[in-house]
Scaffold this motif. Structure first.
Motif, PDB file in Angstrom:
ATOM      1  N   GLU A 159     115.010 -42.282  18.309  1.00 32.17           N
ATOM      2  CA  GLU A 159     116.032 -41.300  17.927  1.00 32.17           C
ATOM      3  C   GLU A 159     116.076 -40.124  18.901  1.00 32.17           C
ATOM      4  O   GLU A 159     117.151 -39.593  19.203  1.00 32.17           O
ATOM      5  CB  GLU A 159     115.757 -40.787  16.513  1.00 32.17           C
ATOM      6  CG  GLU A 159     116.023 -41.793  15.409  1.00 32.17           C
ATOM      7  CD  GLU A 159     115.694 -41.225  14.039  1.00 32.17           C
ATOM      8  OE1 GLU A 159     115.181 -40.086  13.973  1.00 32.17           O
ATOM      9  OE2 GLU A 159     115.964 -41.924  13.037  1.00 32.17           O
ATOM     10  N   LEU A 160     114.897 -39.721  19.391  1.00 32.36           N
ATOM     11  CA  LEU A 160     114.822 -38.550  20.257  1.00 32.36           C
ATOM     12  C   LEU A 160     114.887 -38.902  21.738  1.00 32.36           C
ATOM     13  O   LEU A 160     114.895 -38.007  22.586  1.00 32.36           O
ATOM     14  CB  LEU A 160     113.524 -37.778  19.962  1.00 32.36           C
ATOM     15  CG  LEU A 160     113.396 -37.200  18.542  1.00 32.36           C
ATOM     16  CD1 LEU A 160     112.053 -36.480  18.387  1.00 32.36           C
ATOM     17  CD2 LEU A 160     114.544 -36.252  18.232  1.00 32.36           C
ATOM     18  N   GLY A 161     114.916 -40.180  22.049  1.00 29.35           N
ATOM     19  CA  GLY A 161     114.968 -40.580  23.449  1.00 29.35           C
ATOM     20  C   GLY A 161     113.678 -40.289  24.188  1.00 29.35           C
ATOM     21  O   GLY A 161     113.695 -39.890  25.363  1.00 29.35           O
ATOM     22  N   LEU A 162     112.548 -40.488  23.502  1.00 30.52           N
ATOM     23  CA  LEU A 162     111.241 -40.186  24.074  1.00 30.52           C
ATOM     24  C   LEU A 162     110.386 -41.439  24.158  1.00 30.52           C
ATOM     25  O   LEU A 162     110.606 -42.405  23.409  1.00 30.52           O
ATOM     26  CB  LEU A 162     110.513 -39.148  23.197  1.00 30.52           C
ATOM     27  CG  LEU A 162     111.184 -37.795  22.991  1.00 30.52           C
ATOM     28  CD1 LEU A 162     110.487 -37.040  21.879  1.00 30.52           C
ATOM     29  CD2 LEU A 162     111.171 -36.982  24.284  1.00 30.52           C
ATOM     30  N   SER A 163     109.402 -41.407  25.035  1.00 28.63           N
ATOM     31  CA  SER A 163     108.409 -42.475  25.031  1.00 28.63           C
ATOM     32  C   SER A 163     107.455 -42.225  23.869  1.00 28.63           C
ATOM     33  O   SER A 163     107.286 -41.086  23.423  1.00 28.63           O
ATOM     34  CB  SER A 163     107.634 -42.492  26.341  1.00 28.63           C
ATOM     35  OG  SER A 163     106.799 -41.353  26.443  1.00 28.63           O
ATOM     36  N   ARG A 164     106.843 -43.278  23.402  1.00 27.34           N
ATOM     37  CA  ARG A 164     105.902 -43.113  22.284  1.00 27.34           C
ATOM     38  C   ARG A 164     104.703 -42.283  22.700  1.00 27.34           C
ATOM     39  O   ARG A 164     104.152 -41.524  21.893  1.00 27.34           O
ATOM     40  CB  ARG A 164     105.484 -44.486  21.757  1.00 27.34           C
ATOM     41  CG  ARG A 164     106.650 -45.238  21.128  1.00 27.34           C
ATOM     42  CD  ARG A 164     106.291 -46.626  20.668  1.00 27.34           C
ATOM     43  NE  ARG A 164     105.370 -46.614  19.535  1.00 27.34           N
ATOM     44  CZ  ARG A 164     105.038 -47.705  18.838  1.00 27.34           C
ATOM     45  NH1 ARG A 164     105.575 -48.877  19.162  1.00 27.34           N
ATOM     46  NH2 ARG A 164     104.184 -47.622  17.836  1.00 27.34           N
ATOM     47  N   SER A 165     104.289 -42.385  23.955  1.00 25.91           N
ATOM     48  CA  SER A 165     103.130 -41.600  24.405  1.00 25.91           C
ATOM     49  C   SER A 165     103.451 -40.104  24.429  1.00 25.91           C
ATOM     50  O   SER A 165     102.630 -39.282  24.006  1.00 25.91           O
ATOM     51  CB  SER A 165     102.672 -42.067  25.793  1.00 25.91           C
ATOM     52  OG  SER A 165     103.696 -41.891  26.747  1.00 25.91           O
ATOM     53  N   SER A 166     104.647 -39.720  24.899  1.00 26.37           N
ATOM     54  CA  SER A 166     104.995 -38.300  24.926  1.00 26.37           C
ATOM     55  C   SER A 166     105.183 -37.764  23.509  1.00 26.37           C
ATOM     56  O   SER A 166     104.813 -36.620  23.203  1.00 26.37           O
ATOM     57  CB  SER A 166     106.256 -38.059  25.762  1.00 26.37           C
ATOM     58  OG  SER A 166     107.369 -38.734  25.223  1.00 26.37           O
ATOM     59  N   LEU A 167     105.737 -38.600  22.628  1.00 31.45           N
ATOM     60  CA  LEU A 167     105.880 -38.191  21.232  1.00 31.45           C
ATOM     61  C   LEU A 167     104.512 -37.976  20.604  1.00 31.45           C
ATOM     62  O   LEU A 167     104.289 -37.002  19.887  1.00 31.45           O
ATOM     63  CB  LEU A 167     106.651 -39.253  20.460  1.00 31.45           C
ATOM     64  CG  LEU A 167     106.810 -39.003  18.961  1.00 31.45           C
ATOM     65  CD1 LEU A 167     107.554 -37.699  18.696  1.00 31.45           C
ATOM     66  CD2 LEU A 167     107.523 -40.185  18.289  1.00 31.45           C
ATOM     67  N   ARG A 168     103.579 -38.868  20.917  1.00 36.45           N
ATOM     68  CA  ARG A 168     102.230 -38.770  20.369  1.00 36.45           C
ATOM     69  C   ARG A 168     101.560 -37.465  20.821  1.00 36.45           C
ATOM     70  O   ARG A 168     100.899 -36.790  20.027  1.00 36.45           O
ATOM     71  CB  ARG A 168     101.415 -39.986  20.811  1.00 36.45           C
ATOM     72  CG  ARG A 168     100.242 -40.335  19.913  1.00 36.45           C
ATOM     73  CD  ARG A 168      99.657 -41.679  20.318  1.00 36.45           C
ATOM     74  NE  ARG A 168     100.604 -42.761  20.106  1.00 36.45           N
ATOM     75  CZ  ARG A 168     100.918 -43.674  21.011  1.00 36.45           C
ATOM     76  NH1 ARG A 168     100.350 -43.642  22.210  1.00 36.45           N
ATOM     77  NH2 ARG A 168     101.787 -44.627  20.731  1.00 36.45           N
ATOM     78  N   GLU A 169     101.735 -37.112  22.089  1.00 37.21           N
ATOM     79  CA  GLU A 169     101.162 -35.871  22.608  1.00 37.21           C
ATOM     80  C   GLU A 169     101.795 -34.656  21.936  1.00 37.21           C
ATOM     81  O   GLU A 169     101.124 -33.671  21.625  1.00 37.21           O
ATOM     82  CB  GLU A 169     101.360 -35.790  24.125  1.00 37.21           C
ATOM     83  CG  GLU A 169     100.480 -36.728  24.921  1.00 37.21           C
ATOM     84  CD  GLU A 169      99.003 -36.449  24.722  1.00 37.21           C
ATOM     85  OE1 GLU A 169      98.625 -35.265  24.711  1.00 37.21           O
ATOM     86  OE2 GLU A 169      98.223 -37.410  24.564  1.00 37.21           O
TER      87      GLU A 169
END
Length: 223
Positions: free
Chosen positions: A35-45
């Motif tokens: 939804e946010l156009g992010l990678s899962r790793s950046s979202l996790r951080e």
């Protein structure tokens, strides 16, 4: 803007817009990242960073939730920052406290209850010039937290609680003990308490200013 910073801003934006409210559970990581156009790793951080400042609550096996966003909860991180400060930076934080706390003390003048006043008086009466530094620091923290709690403004109260650095206060009281000036500092607390008991907001403000200005002066002169 770094990728993680961008992720943090996007989650914050969802909270500010009301798309996520206090107590809400975040969508699954894969869904939210999409939804946010992010990678899962950046979202996790980003989630990890926001959990450190108590905006998000990561519950293992359950999910990630927006916290209550209560001011006291969010400002806890500031307290940790204050404890890490040294030298001139400590004085900068104390200057902020000197500006804000007399106002909180004045507000407490019309709100603090008799039971609270009696408890504070009993605590002060148990102290003297020969009290251990640890006892003085504990009593000092309790005195100011209780008076600030009575100001009626949760944001002001939480901010002042965050600025209450026990390590800095220990340094002040050790200096007072060396100067044989503990009695004078305790008397300043008694004067604040007397003004609160009289419901005299301006006297409470004045004595709080005198007390905090003295603390700042002692810190500036103590190596």
């Amino acid at each position: 803007m770094a990728v993680t910073d961008e992720a943090i801003e996007k989650i914050r934006g969802m909270i500010v817009s009301g798309a996520l409210r206090p107590g809400d559970r975040l969508p699954k990581e894969s869904v939210l990242a999409g939804e946010l156009g992010l990678s899962r790793s950046s979202l996790r951080e980003a989630v990890r960073a926001l959990s450190l400042v108590r905006v998000l609550d990561v519950r293992q096996g359950d999910g990630t939730y927006v916290t209550s966003l209560d001011p006291r909860l969010l400002l806890e991180a500031l307290g940790s920052v204050v404890e890490l400060q040294r030298d001139g930076a400590v004085l900068d934080y104390l200057a902020v406290r000197r500006i804000l706390e007399p106002a909180a003390t004045a507000l407490a003048g019309s709100r603090i209850g008799r039971d609270e006043l009696d408890a504070l008086q009993a605590r002060l009466e148990s102290l003297g010039g020969d009290s251990a530094v640890e006892q003085l620091v504990e009593a000092d923290l309790e005195f100011h937290r209780r008076t600030n709690a009575a100001c009626g403004n949760p944001v002001l109260r939480s901010l002042l609680d965050a600025l209450a650095a026990p390590a800095t206060r220990a340094r002040v009281w050790r200096g007072l003990a060396r100067e044989h000036a503990v009695g004078r500092a305790l008397d300043e607390h008694r004067q604040i308490l007397a003004a609160l008991r009289d419901g005299d907001a301006e006297a409470a403000r004045s004595w709080s200013t005198v007390h905090l200005a003295g603390v700042e002066r002692r810190l500036r002169s103590t190596p």
